[in-house]
Design an enzyme around this catalytic site. Sequence first.
Site, PDB file in Angstrom:
ATOM      1  N   HIS A 153       2.061   5.014  -7.495  1.00  0.00           N
ATOM      2  CA  HIS A 153       1.536   4.097  -6.477  1.00  0.00           C
ATOM      3  C   HIS A 153       0.719   2.970  -7.098  1.00  0.00           C
ATOM      4  O   HIS A 153       0.507   1.925  -6.465  1.00  0.00           O
ATOM      5  CB  HIS A 153       0.659   4.878  -5.500  1.00  0.00           C
ATOM      6  CG  HIS A 153       0.870   4.505  -4.065  1.00  0.00           C
ATOM      7  ND1 HIS A 153       1.090   3.215  -3.662  1.00  0.00           N
ATOM      8  CD2 HIS A 153       0.889   5.254  -2.936  1.00  0.00           C
ATOM      9  CE1 HIS A 153       1.229   3.175  -2.350  1.00  0.00           C
ATOM     10  NE2 HIS A 153       1.114   4.399  -1.876  1.00  0.00           N
ATOM     11  N   TYR A 197      -6.619   7.396   9.740  1.00  0.00           N
ATOM     12  CA  TYR A 197      -6.035   6.060   9.628  1.00  0.00           C
ATOM     13  C   TYR A 197      -4.520   6.146   9.491  1.00  0.00           C
ATOM     14  O   TYR A 197      -3.961   7.162   9.087  1.00  0.00           O
ATOM     15  CB  TYR A 197      -6.611   5.271   8.440  1.00  0.00           C
ATOM     16  CG  TYR A 197      -6.126   5.732   7.079  1.00  0.00           C
ATOM     17  CD1 TYR A 197      -4.926   5.265   6.554  1.00  0.00           C
ATOM     18  CD2 TYR A 197      -6.878   6.610   6.312  1.00  0.00           C
ATOM     19  CE1 TYR A 197      -4.485   5.681   5.304  1.00  0.00           C
ATOM     20  CE2 TYR A 197      -6.448   7.020   5.067  1.00  0.00           C
ATOM     21  CZ  TYR A 197      -5.250   6.560   4.567  1.00  0.00           C
ATOM     22  OH  TYR A 197      -4.809   6.977   3.335  1.00  0.00           O
ATOM     23  N   SER A 218       1.305  -2.363   5.873  1.00  0.00           N
ATOM     24  CA  SER A 218       1.640  -3.291   4.796  1.00  0.00           C
ATOM     25  C   SER A 218       0.861  -4.599   4.959  1.00  0.00           C
ATOM     26  O   SER A 218       0.729  -5.119   6.055  1.00  0.00           O
ATOM     27  CB  SER A 218       3.136  -3.597   4.798  1.00  0.00           C
ATOM     28  OG  SER A 218       3.428  -4.637   3.879  1.00  0.00           O
ATOM     29  N   GLN A 242       4.083   5.869   7.579  1.00  0.00           N
ATOM     30  CA  GLN A 242       5.515   5.867   7.859  1.00  0.00           C
ATOM     31  C   GLN A 242       6.208   5.038   6.791  1.00  0.00           C
ATOM     32  O   GLN A 242       5.821   3.910   6.517  1.00  0.00           O
ATOM     33  CB  GLN A 242       5.801   5.263   9.235  1.00  0.00           C
ATOM     34  CG  GLN A 242       7.282   5.190   9.547  1.00  0.00           C
ATOM     35  CD  GLN A 242       7.620   4.233  10.663  1.00  0.00           C
ATOM     36  OE1 GLN A 242       8.752   3.791  10.783  1.00  0.00           O
ATOM     37  NE2 GLN A 242       6.630   3.875  11.473  1.00  0.00           N
TER      38      GLN A 242
END
Length: 613
Positions: A355, A447, A451, A550
Amino acid sequence: MILRFCTRTVVKMGMVKPCALVSSCHLMKPVSRTCVNGRCLTYQQALPTQPVPTLQHTCERYLILLEPFVEVDELKRTKQLVQEFLKPGGVGEKLQKGLEKKALNTDNWLADYMVQTDYLDNRLPVVAYSNISGSFPRMDFRDKQGQIRCAAKVIRAILDFKTMIDNETIPVDYLRGKPLCMNQYSQLLSSCRIPGLEMDSVVFHGKTSYPSRYITLAYNSQFFMVDVYNSDGTPLTVHQLCVQLERICSSSLETSTEPVGILTSLNRDSWSKCYDRLIQDKPNKEALSAIQRSICVVCLDKAMPQVPDDMYSRGNVLQMMHGGGSQWNSANRWFDKSVQFIIGEDGAFGNNVSHSCADGTIGMTLTDYVSASIKKLEIIESPTVPLPTPQKLHFNITADIKKAIEEAKQSIDNFDLHIIDFSYILFLHSIPTFLELGVHRQHCASYEAASMRLFRQGRVGEIPSTSSASVAFVVAFNDPNKKNTEKVDLLRKAIEVHKWNTSMEISGQTVFGHFLGLQHQATEKNIPMPDIFTDASFDRVFDYRLATSQVQSKSGCLPCACPYQRKTYDICYTLLKDDMAFVLSAFKTNTENNSEELKKAVEDALLDMRTIL
């Protein structure tokens, strides 16, 4: 607390069935893609920079976010702290001016701080806490030859994707008709995270004068440099790649080599100390550099223990996330590498992405491309051309490094997860609040990731899921005296609040990011941390117990993003063709969390929502 930013990225996509009462999933249209040769970065410089919200606006929203968590007296006291922070000529104004000045001199002040805080400064292991993974249904082979053929197709597909990156022909991503930042694609391959004694770093070799011409192959917990281009610069064919992989598999039966790769699963302080000792030896330093510079890592895993079909998906997600345990494939990894594709001898298939190098949606674009390509690629025998022999990387292991390897073996498998498939595409935007109420019997901070690629160099943001409106809905939902019509009305109100919070976040009006930037300004200017950030109420909003995200896949890939801290639950979900899938995870070492109860809470919430709607 010092605000720690989220590590989950998502571009939201909408699908409504059977009614329109859904979450923020429907707020953003599916990302469209337009391919224009050589123009992938056409819009890059025209993208807006990350704005700095006004101090007044952020503080007002902070107080609204705080309302579900505190009593009247505590809220009153916090309002006084906010008023002090907002005083003209006070510390808030000083920090705000410093942040605005930084924004003028950098492409994205928020991305800079987020990457530093969430990744480079973070001393937790990258396995589970930071890296993300994707897993596929079992492939249609169960032997070494099938594994090699699949791996060769995967490598060739990655090389074709790399060509698009290099030629800037990756289709431009759009959201609501607006182009998104495409910069992360150039950081996806030939990149690696490097451990540091206090702070890590990330190296990107994709745009250097001498870009990589090889991949790293992991097999039997050993690492090999495999050239993947011909002398004329063309990529090897699938058949040529099969030949190279067969060479390695037929000559690398030795399994007594110390599994150096598992060191990358340690916490960053321990790994950085080992790394510092390793690079004192020249062959070790050269081997480490070779892995770091390679295009990617491709892992040929040994077969995992057979499990019933209904348990396969769970085991495969664990295999992609951490290798399945030290006794199986956890040492057959280099977790610092930006991209690892994993192919098991038993048909297992998936990947693991750092990440720190790129966000989940970027990695998923590559994953979808590879998945689609391997179905089309054929193995056509090529004319015999001499190919360079793959080079095994050698490490000299001292007694202290060997001890660290043994420690890493004991700590790799520390979290638990469950998978839920739900046949109705309904998603309650306030499900994080609902679930926490069910598991902990209390409202807590949660939360949903978002993006931020509408801005130049944008990475991720946090959409607050818990609001006064969502809490009101959850309380009413559990009230047997409330009619369904009343509950639906409250749900509509909660959705409107969530839509507002989502719009604010993706437009750059981020409460979390703004406070993070102000905290960094205080640290950089040696200013004592303002009371607003050390107050107990601050933790109530930002010390998350549940993180949700998601990540959409066109290829049926099941994404997994595990908790970013030990006390947090994580729910990563994806909308599939006819249903939606949830991957729920929690760390075993935190006795307050219970992943089994979380699974039941999710199932109950989905069934209840289906009933009410």
